[in-house]
Design a protein around this motif. Structure first.
Motif, PDB file in Angstrom:
ATOM      1  N   ASN A   6       0.860  -1.190   0.000  1.00  0.00           N
ATOM      2  CA  ASN A   6       0.000   0.000   0.000  1.00  0.00           C
ATOM      3  C   ASN A   6       0.892   1.235   0.000  1.00  0.00           C
ATOM      4  N   ARG A   7       1.207   1.711  -1.182  1.00  0.00           N
ATOM      5  CA  ARG A   7       2.117   2.853  -1.313  1.00  0.00           C
ATOM      6  C   ARG A   7       1.548   4.093  -0.641  1.00  0.00           C
ATOM      7  N   ALA A   8       0.231   4.266  -0.685  1.00  0.00           N
ATOM      8  CA  ALA A   8      -0.390   5.432  -0.056  1.00  0.00           C
ATOM      9  C   ALA A   8      -0.187   5.400   1.453  1.00  0.00           C
ATOM     10  N   ALA A   9      -0.237   4.213   2.051  1.00  0.00           N
ATOM     11  CA  ALA A   9      -0.020   4.098   3.491  1.00  0.00           C
ATOM     12  C   ALA A   9       1.411   4.445   3.853  1.00  0.00           C
ATOM     13  N   VAL A  10       2.360   3.940   3.073  1.00  0.00           N
ATOM     14  CA  VAL A  10       3.779   4.243   3.315  1.00  0.00           C
ATOM     15  C   VAL A  10       4.025   5.735   3.148  1.00  0.00           C
ATOM     16  N   ASP A  11       3.463   6.329   2.093  1.00  0.00           N
ATOM     17  CA  ASP A  11       3.659   7.757   1.846  1.00  0.00           C
ATOM     18  C   ASP A  11       3.055   8.597   2.965  1.00  0.00           C
ATOM     19  N   LEU A  12       1.898   8.162   3.497  1.00  0.00           N
ATOM     20  CA  LEU A  12       1.279   8.893   4.604  1.00  0.00           C
ATOM     21  C   LEU A  12       2.206   8.884   5.810  1.00  0.00           C
ATOM     22  N   ALA A  13       2.725   7.721   6.157  1.00  0.00           N
ATOM     23  CA  ALA A  13       3.617   7.632   7.313  1.00  0.00           C
ATOM     24  C   ALA A  13       4.840   8.521   7.136  1.00  0.00           C
ATOM     25  N   VAL A  14       5.432   8.487   5.953  1.00  0.00           N
ATOM     26  CA  VAL A  14       6.632   9.281   5.687  1.00  0.00           C
ATOM     27  C   VAL A  14       6.310  10.772   5.706  1.00  0.00           C
ATOM     28  N   SER A  15       5.149  11.137   5.165  1.00  0.00           N
ATOM     29  CA  SER A  15       4.775  12.556   5.122  1.00  0.00           C
ATOM     30  C   SER A  15       4.591  13.150   6.513  1.00  0.00           C
ATOM     31  N   LEU A  16       4.298  12.289   7.483  1.00  0.00           N
ATOM     32  CA  LEU A  16       4.116  12.743   8.864  1.00  0.00           C
ATOM     33  C   LEU A  16       5.421  12.767   9.642  1.00  0.00           C
ATOM     34  N   GLY A  17       6.513  12.414   8.973  1.00  0.00           N
ATOM     35  CA  GLY A  17       7.805  12.414   9.635  1.00  0.00           C
ATOM     36  C   GLY A  17       8.138  11.130  10.365  1.00  0.00           C
ATOM     37  N   LEU A  18       7.319  10.095  10.174  1.00  0.00           N
ATOM     38  CA  LEU A  18       7.610   8.806  10.793  1.00  0.00           C
ATOM     39  C   LEU A  18       8.693   8.093   9.975  1.00  0.00           C
ATOM     40  N   LYS A  19       9.669   7.524  10.668  1.00  0.00           N
ATOM     41  CA  LYS A  19      10.814   6.903  10.015  1.00  0.00           C
ATOM     42  C   LYS A  19      10.663   5.377   9.988  1.00  0.00           C
ATOM     43  N   PRO A  20      11.104   4.729   8.906  1.00  0.00           N
ATOM     44  CA  PRO A  20      11.115   3.265   8.896  1.00  0.00           C
ATOM     45  C   PRO A  20      12.012   2.737  10.015  1.00  0.00           C
ATOM     46  N   MET A  21      11.476   1.828  10.838  1.00  0.00           N
ATOM     47  CA  MET A  21      12.226   1.264  11.958  1.00  0.00           C
ATOM     48  C   MET A  21      12.790  -0.111  11.594  1.00  0.00           C
ATOM     49  N   PHE A  22      11.954  -0.957  11.027  1.00  0.00           N
ATOM     50  CA  PHE A  22      12.392  -2.258  10.529  1.00  0.00           C
ATOM     51  C   PHE A  22      11.299  -2.821   9.636  1.00  0.00           C
ATOM     52  N   GLU A  23      11.617  -3.916   8.954  1.00  0.00           N
ATOM     53  CA  GLU A  23      10.662  -4.556   8.060  1.00  0.00           C
ATOM     54  C   GLU A  23      10.454  -6.013   8.474  1.00  0.00           C
ATOM     55  N   THR A  24       9.279  -6.516   8.159  1.00  0.00           N
ATOM     56  CA  THR A  24       8.989  -7.933   8.346  1.00  0.00           C
ATOM     57  C   THR A  24       8.503  -8.518   7.024  1.00  0.00           C
ATOM     58  N   ALA A  25       8.564  -9.830   6.959  1.00  0.00           N
ATOM     59  CA  ALA A  25       8.061 -10.542   5.783  1.00  0.00           C
ATOM     60  C   ALA A  25       6.745 -11.210   6.137  1.00  0.00           C
ATOM     61  N   ARG A  26       5.655 -10.814   5.490  1.00  0.00           N
ATOM     62  CA  ARG A  26       4.378 -11.515   5.647  1.00  0.00           C
ATOM     63  C   ARG A  26       4.407 -12.740   4.743  1.00  0.00           C
ATOM     64  N   MET A  27       4.299 -13.902   5.372  1.00  0.00           N
ATOM     65  CA  MET A  27       4.381 -15.162   4.653  1.00  0.00           C
ATOM     66  C   MET A  27       3.182 -16.025   5.019  1.00  0.00           C
ATOM     67  N   TYR A  28       2.813 -16.910   4.090  1.00  0.00           N
ATOM     68  CA  TYR A  28       1.702 -17.831   4.327  1.00  0.00           C
ATOM     69  C   TYR A  28       2.104 -19.249   3.943  1.00  0.00           C
ATOM     70  N   ARG A  29       1.634 -20.196   4.745  1.00  0.00           N
ATOM     71  CA  ARG A  29       1.694 -21.604   4.365  1.00  0.00           C
ATOM     72  C   ARG A  29       0.275 -22.013   4.020  1.00  0.00           C
ATOM     73  N   GLY A  30       0.086 -22.511   2.818  1.00  0.00           N
ATOM     74  CA  GLY A  30      -1.258 -22.766   2.326  1.00  0.00           C
ATOM     75  C   GLY A  30      -1.686 -21.623   1.421  1.00  0.00           C
ATOM     76  N   PRO A  31      -2.903 -21.677   0.900  1.00  0.00           N
ATOM     77  CA  PRO A  31      -3.364 -20.647  -0.027  1.00  0.00           C
ATOM     78  C   PRO A  31      -3.329 -19.261   0.610  1.00  0.00           C
ATOM     79  N   ALA A  32      -2.658 -18.322  -0.031  1.00  0.00           N
ATOM     80  CA  ALA A  32      -2.591 -16.954   0.486  1.00  0.00           C
ATOM     81  C   ALA A  32      -3.958 -16.292   0.367  1.00  0.00           C
ATOM     82  N   PRO A  33      -4.428 -15.631   1.418  1.00  0.00           N
ATOM     83  CA  PRO A  33      -5.744 -14.980   1.348  1.00  0.00           C
ATOM     84  C   PRO A  33      -5.726 -13.794   0.389  1.00  0.00           C
ATOM     85  N   ASP A  34      -6.871 -13.543  -0.210  1.00  0.00           N
ATOM     86  CA  ASP A  34      -7.028 -12.436  -1.153  1.00  0.00           C
ATOM     87  C   ASP A  34      -7.481 -11.205  -0.362  1.00  0.00           C
TER      88      ASP A  34
END
Length: 279
Positions: A236-264
Protein backbone atom coordinates in the motif's frame (compact mmCIF):
# COMPACT_ATOMS: atom_id res chain seq x y z
CA UNK A 1 18.45 -32.81 25.86
CA UNK A 2 15.18 -33.73 27.52
CA UNK A 3 12.32 -31.28 27.31
CA UNK A 4 8.55 -31.00 27.67
CA UNK A 5 6.14 -29.08 25.41
CA UNK A 6 2.71 -27.94 26.52
CA UNK A 7 0.15 -25.16 26.32
CA UNK A 8 0.97 -22.00 28.25
CA UNK A 9 -1.22 -20.64 31.02
CA UNK A 10 -1.78 -16.92 31.51
CA UNK A 11 1.49 -16.52 33.40
CA UNK A 12 3.35 -18.22 30.56
CA UNK A 13 1.67 -16.00 27.96
CA UNK A 14 2.72 -12.93 29.93
CA UNK A 15 6.27 -14.29 29.93
CA UNK A 16 6.17 -14.68 26.15
CA UNK A 17 5.00 -11.09 25.75
CA UNK A 18 7.74 -9.90 28.11
CA UNK A 19 10.35 -11.77 26.08
CA UNK A 20 8.99 -10.01 22.99
CA UNK A 21 9.52 -6.70 24.78
CA UNK A 22 13.13 -7.64 25.51
CA UNK A 23 13.62 -8.54 21.85
CA UNK A 24 12.60 -4.99 20.95
CA UNK A 25 9.17 -5.84 19.50
CA UNK A 26 7.47 -3.31 21.80
CA UNK A 27 4.15 -5.08 22.54
CA UNK A 28 1.16 -3.31 24.07
CA UNK A 29 0.90 -3.10 27.83
CA UNK A 30 -2.17 -5.36 27.89
CA UNK A 31 -1.58 -7.49 24.79
CA UNK A 32 -1.24 -10.74 26.74
CA UNK A 33 -4.84 -10.62 27.93
CA UNK A 34 -6.21 -9.72 24.49
CA UNK A 35 -4.19 -12.45 22.77
CA UNK A 36 -5.15 -15.12 25.30
CA UNK A 37 -8.84 -14.25 24.97
CA UNK A 38 -8.78 -15.15 21.26
CA UNK A 39 -7.37 -18.66 21.64
CA UNK A 40 -6.57 -19.91 25.16
CA UNK A 41 -4.64 -22.83 23.63
CA UNK A 42 -2.88 -20.67 21.08
CA UNK A 43 0.41 -20.47 23.00
CA UNK A 44 2.90 -23.30 23.45
CA UNK A 45 6.02 -23.42 25.57
CA UNK A 46 9.04 -25.68 25.77
CA UNK A 47 10.48 -26.37 29.21
CA UNK A 48 13.82 -27.87 30.21
CA UNK A 49 13.92 -29.21 33.77
CA UNK A 50 10.61 -27.44 34.40
CA UNK A 51 11.94 -24.05 33.27
CA UNK A 52 10.40 -22.24 30.29
CA UNK A 53 13.05 -21.67 27.61
CA UNK A 54 11.09 -21.23 24.34
CA UNK A 55 7.67 -19.98 23.26
CA UNK A 56 5.52 -19.86 20.16
CA UNK A 57 1.94 -18.90 19.39
CA UNK A 58 -0.31 -20.32 16.70
CA UNK A 59 -3.65 -18.64 17.21
CA UNK A 60 -6.66 -20.03 15.36
CA UNK A 61 -9.37 -17.85 13.85
CA UNK A 62 -11.23 -21.02 12.98
CA UNK A 63 -10.03 -24.06 10.97
CA UNK A 64 -9.34 -22.12 7.75
CA UNK A 65 -6.83 -19.64 9.21
CA UNK A 66 -4.23 -19.37 11.94
CA UNK A 67 -1.43 -16.92 12.68
CA UNK A 68 1.98 -17.73 14.11
CA UNK A 69 4.01 -15.47 16.39
CA UNK A 70 6.05 -15.15 19.58
CA UNK A 71 8.63 -17.61 18.24
CA UNK A 72 11.33 -16.94 20.81
CA UNK A 73 14.03 -19.06 22.40
CA UNK A 74 15.84 -17.76 25.44
CA UNK A 75 19.34 -16.60 24.41
CA UNK A 76 21.09 -19.01 26.80
CA UNK A 77 19.37 -22.00 25.14
CA UNK A 78 19.77 -21.09 21.48
CA UNK A 79 21.65 -23.30 19.05
CA UNK A 80 20.42 -26.54 20.66
CA UNK A 81 17.51 -27.36 18.36
CA UNK A 82 14.88 -26.47 20.96
CA UNK A 83 13.26 -23.71 18.94
CA UNK A 84 12.75 -25.83 15.84
CA UNK A 85 11.38 -28.68 17.99
CA UNK A 86 8.75 -26.30 19.38
CA UNK A 87 8.05 -24.89 15.90
CA UNK A 88 7.38 -28.35 14.47
CA UNK A 89 5.19 -29.29 17.43
CA UNK A 90 3.07 -26.16 17.02
CA UNK A 91 2.47 -26.82 13.33
CA UNK A 92 1.49 -30.41 14.12
CA UNK A 93 -0.77 -29.63 17.07
CA UNK A 94 -2.50 -26.58 15.57
CA UNK A 95 -3.03 -27.27 11.86
CA UNK A 96 -4.96 -24.81 9.70
CA UNK A 97 -5.63 -24.61 5.96
CA UNK A 98 -3.67 -21.35 5.83
CA UNK A 99 -1.17 -20.09 8.41
CA UNK A 100 0.32 -16.61 8.32
CA UNK A 101 3.30 -15.05 10.03
CA UNK A 102 5.27 -11.82 10.12
CA UNK A 103 8.90 -12.80 10.44
CA UNK A 104 12.25 -11.06 10.24
CA UNK A 105 13.36 -10.92 6.62
CA UNK A 106 16.63 -12.73 7.34
CA UNK A 107 14.69 -15.87 8.33
CA UNK A 108 12.65 -16.19 5.14
CA UNK A 109 14.74 -19.12 3.98
CA UNK A 110 14.08 -21.01 7.20
CA UNK A 111 10.33 -20.38 6.97
CA UNK A 112 10.26 -21.57 3.37
CA UNK A 113 11.57 -24.95 4.53
CA UNK A 114 8.28 -25.30 6.42
CA UNK A 115 6.21 -24.37 3.38
CA UNK A 116 5.77 -20.63 3.94
CA UNK A 117 5.89 -18.29 0.92
CA UNK A 118 6.38 -14.53 0.83
CA UNK A 119 3.24 -12.47 0.22
CA UNK A 120 4.58 -8.96 0.87
CA UNK A 121 6.77 -6.90 3.13
CA UNK A 122 5.58 -4.78 6.05
CA UNK A 123 7.28 -1.67 7.36
CA UNK A 124 7.12 -0.34 10.91
CA UNK A 125 7.27 3.46 10.96
CA UNK A 126 7.81 5.40 14.16
CA UNK A 127 8.42 8.90 15.41
CA UNK A 128 6.94 12.01 16.95
CA UNK A 129 4.07 13.59 15.06
CA UNK A 130 3.87 17.34 14.47
CA UNK A 131 2.39 19.41 17.29
CA UNK A 132 -1.29 20.11 16.74
CA UNK A 133 -1.75 17.18 14.36
CA UNK A 134 -4.39 15.45 16.49
CA UNK A 135 -7.91 16.54 15.56
CA UNK A 136 -11.37 15.12 16.18
CA UNK A 137 -13.84 15.01 13.28
CA UNK A 138 -17.62 15.00 13.74
CA UNK A 139 -17.88 11.88 11.55
CA UNK A 140 -15.85 9.85 14.08
CA UNK A 141 -17.58 7.82 16.78
CA UNK A 142 -16.10 5.85 19.67
CA UNK A 143 -15.99 2.07 19.54
CA UNK A 144 -16.41 -0.49 22.29
CA UNK A 145 -16.67 -4.26 22.66
CA UNK A 146 -20.36 -3.98 21.75
CA UNK A 147 -19.34 -2.94 18.22
CA UNK A 148 -17.28 -6.07 17.56
CA UNK A 149 -19.92 -7.74 15.37
CA UNK A 150 -20.34 -4.67 13.16
CA UNK A 151 -16.57 -4.17 12.83
CA UNK A 152 -16.05 -7.85 12.02
CA UNK A 153 -18.72 -7.63 9.30
CA UNK A 154 -17.01 -4.50 7.90
CA UNK A 155 -13.66 -6.31 7.77
CA UNK A 156 -15.09 -9.34 6.01
CA UNK A 157 -17.12 -7.29 3.53
CA UNK A 158 -14.01 -5.37 2.46
CA UNK A 159 -11.54 -8.29 2.58
CA UNK A 160 -9.42 -6.72 5.29
CA UNK A 161 -8.73 -9.83 7.37
CA UNK A 162 -8.62 -13.49 6.27
CA UNK A 163 -11.20 -14.81 8.74
CA UNK A 164 -13.96 -13.66 11.09
CA UNK A 165 -12.48 -12.48 14.39
CA UNK A 166 -15.37 -11.12 16.41
CA UNK A 167 -14.15 -12.67 19.68
CA UNK A 168 -10.75 -11.07 19.26
CA UNK A 169 -12.24 -7.70 18.33
CA UNK A 170 -14.50 -7.72 21.40
CA UNK A 171 -11.36 -7.61 23.50
CA UNK A 172 -9.25 -5.43 21.18
CA UNK A 173 -11.91 -2.72 21.11
CA UNK A 174 -11.40 -2.22 24.84
CA UNK A 175 -8.52 -0.07 23.69
CA UNK A 176 -9.32 3.37 22.23
CA UNK A 177 -11.07 2.82 18.92
CA UNK A 178 -12.83 5.14 16.48
CA UNK A 179 -15.05 4.45 13.48
CA UNK A 180 -15.56 6.80 10.57
CA UNK A 181 -19.23 6.69 9.57
CA UNK A 182 -21.00 7.94 6.48
CA UNK A 183 -24.76 7.66 6.01
CA UNK A 184 -24.88 5.43 9.07
CA UNK A 185 -22.35 2.96 7.62
CA UNK A 186 -18.81 2.24 8.79
CA UNK A 187 -16.36 3.63 6.22
CA UNK A 188 -13.21 2.85 8.20
CA UNK A 189 -11.89 2.41 11.71
CA UNK A 190 -8.76 2.40 13.83
CA UNK A 191 -7.48 1.47 17.27
CA UNK A 192 -4.62 2.93 19.31
CA UNK A 193 -3.01 1.28 22.33
CA UNK A 194 -0.23 2.14 24.74
CA UNK A 195 2.94 0.10 24.41
CA UNK A 196 6.10 -0.19 26.46
CA UNK A 197 7.39 2.65 24.31
CA UNK A 198 4.87 5.12 22.97
CA UNK A 199 1.66 4.17 21.19
CA UNK A 200 0.79 1.83 18.31
CA UNK A 201 -2.02 2.47 15.85
CA UNK A 202 -3.48 -0.75 14.53
CA UNK A 203 -5.57 -1.61 12.77
CA UNK A 204 -6.11 1.44 10.60
CA UNK A 205 -8.51 0.43 7.82
CA UNK A 206 -10.02 2.95 5.41
CA UNK A 207 -11.13 3.33 1.79
CA UNK A 208 -8.52 5.98 0.99
CA UNK A 209 -5.68 8.00 2.46
CA UNK A 210 -7.90 10.99 3.34
CA UNK A 211 -10.20 8.80 5.44
CA UNK A 212 -7.22 7.05 7.01
CA UNK A 213 -5.73 10.37 8.06
CA UNK A 214 -9.05 11.54 9.49
CA UNK A 215 -9.19 8.44 11.68
CA UNK A 216 -5.52 8.69 12.63
CA UNK A 217 -5.84 12.32 13.69
CA UNK A 218 -8.88 11.45 15.78
CA UNK A 219 -7.15 8.53 17.48
CA UNK A 220 -4.25 10.73 18.50
CA UNK A 221 -6.57 12.98 20.48
CA UNK A 222 -6.90 9.96 22.82
CA UNK A 223 -3.20 9.58 23.67
CA UNK A 224 -0.52 11.37 25.63
CA UNK A 225 2.58 12.74 23.95
CA UNK A 226 5.18 10.23 22.84
CA UNK A 227 6.35 8.05 19.98
CA UNK A 228 3.74 6.83 17.49
CA UNK A 229 4.19 3.56 15.59
CA UNK A 230 2.35 2.48 12.46
CA UNK A 231 2.85 -0.87 10.71
CA UNK A 232 2.14 -0.48 7.01
CA UNK A 233 1.97 -3.16 4.29
CA UNK A 234 4.58 -2.45 1.64
CA UNK A 235 1.94 -3.14 -1.03
CA UNK A 236 0.00 0.00 0.00
CA UNK A 237 2.12 2.85 -1.31
CA UNK A 238 -0.39 5.43 -0.06
CA UNK A 239 -0.02 4.10 3.49
CA UNK A 240 3.78 4.24 3.32
CA UNK A 241 3.66 7.76 1.85
CA UNK A 242 1.28 8.89 4.60
CA UNK A 243 3.62 7.63 7.31
CA UNK A 244 6.63 9.28 5.69
CA UNK A 245 4.77 12.56 5.12
CA UNK A 246 4.12 12.74 8.86
CA UNK A 247 7.81 12.41 9.63
CA UNK A 248 7.61 8.81 10.79
CA UNK A 249 10.81 6.90 10.02
CA UNK A 250 11.11 3.26 8.90
CA UNK A 251 12.23 1.26 11.96
CA UNK A 252 12.39 -2.26 10.53
CA UNK A 253 10.66 -4.56 8.06
CA UNK A 254 8.99 -7.93 8.35
CA UNK A 255 8.06 -10.54 5.78
CA UNK A 256 4.38 -11.51 5.65
CA UNK A 257 4.38 -15.16 4.65
CA UNK A 258 1.70 -17.83 4.33
CA UNK A 259 1.69 -21.60 4.36
CA UNK A 260 -1.26 -22.77 2.33
CA UNK A 261 -3.36 -20.65 -0.03
CA UNK A 262 -2.59 -16.95 0.49
CA UNK A 263 -5.74 -14.98 1.35
CA UNK A 264 -7.03 -12.44 -1.15
CA UNK A 265 -6.81 -9.30 0.99
CA UNK A 266 -7.48 -5.72 -0.07
CA UNK A 267 -4.25 -4.22 1.29
CA UNK A 268 -5.02 -0.94 -0.53
CA UNK A 269 -7.39 -0.27 2.38
CA UNK A 270 -4.92 -1.36 5.07
CA UNK A 271 -3.10 1.73 6.33
CA UNK A 272 -2.04 0.11 9.59
CA UNK A 273 -1.90 -3.58 10.46
CA UNK A 274 -3.47 -4.83 13.68
CA UNK A 275 -0.40 -6.55 15.11
CA UNK A 276 2.63 -8.43 13.81
CA UNK A 277 1.92 -11.12 16.41
CA UNK A 278 -1.67 -12.04 15.50
CA UNK A 279 -2.06 -10.66 11.98
Amino acid sequence: MGYDIGFLDMEGIRTAVDWARREGWNPGLHDAEAFAAKDPQGFLGLKVDGELVATISLVHYGPPFGFLGFYICRPDHRGRGLGIALWNEALERKPARTIGLDGVKAQQGSYRKSGFELAHENIRHGGLLPAGYAHSDAALTSLSAADAEAIDRFEQDHQLFPAPRQAFLADWLRYDGLALRRHGQIAGYGVVRQCHEGWKVGPLFAANVADAETILRGLLTRVAEGMIFLDTPGTNRAAVDLAVSLGLKPMFETARMYRGPAPDLNTAKVFGMTTFELG
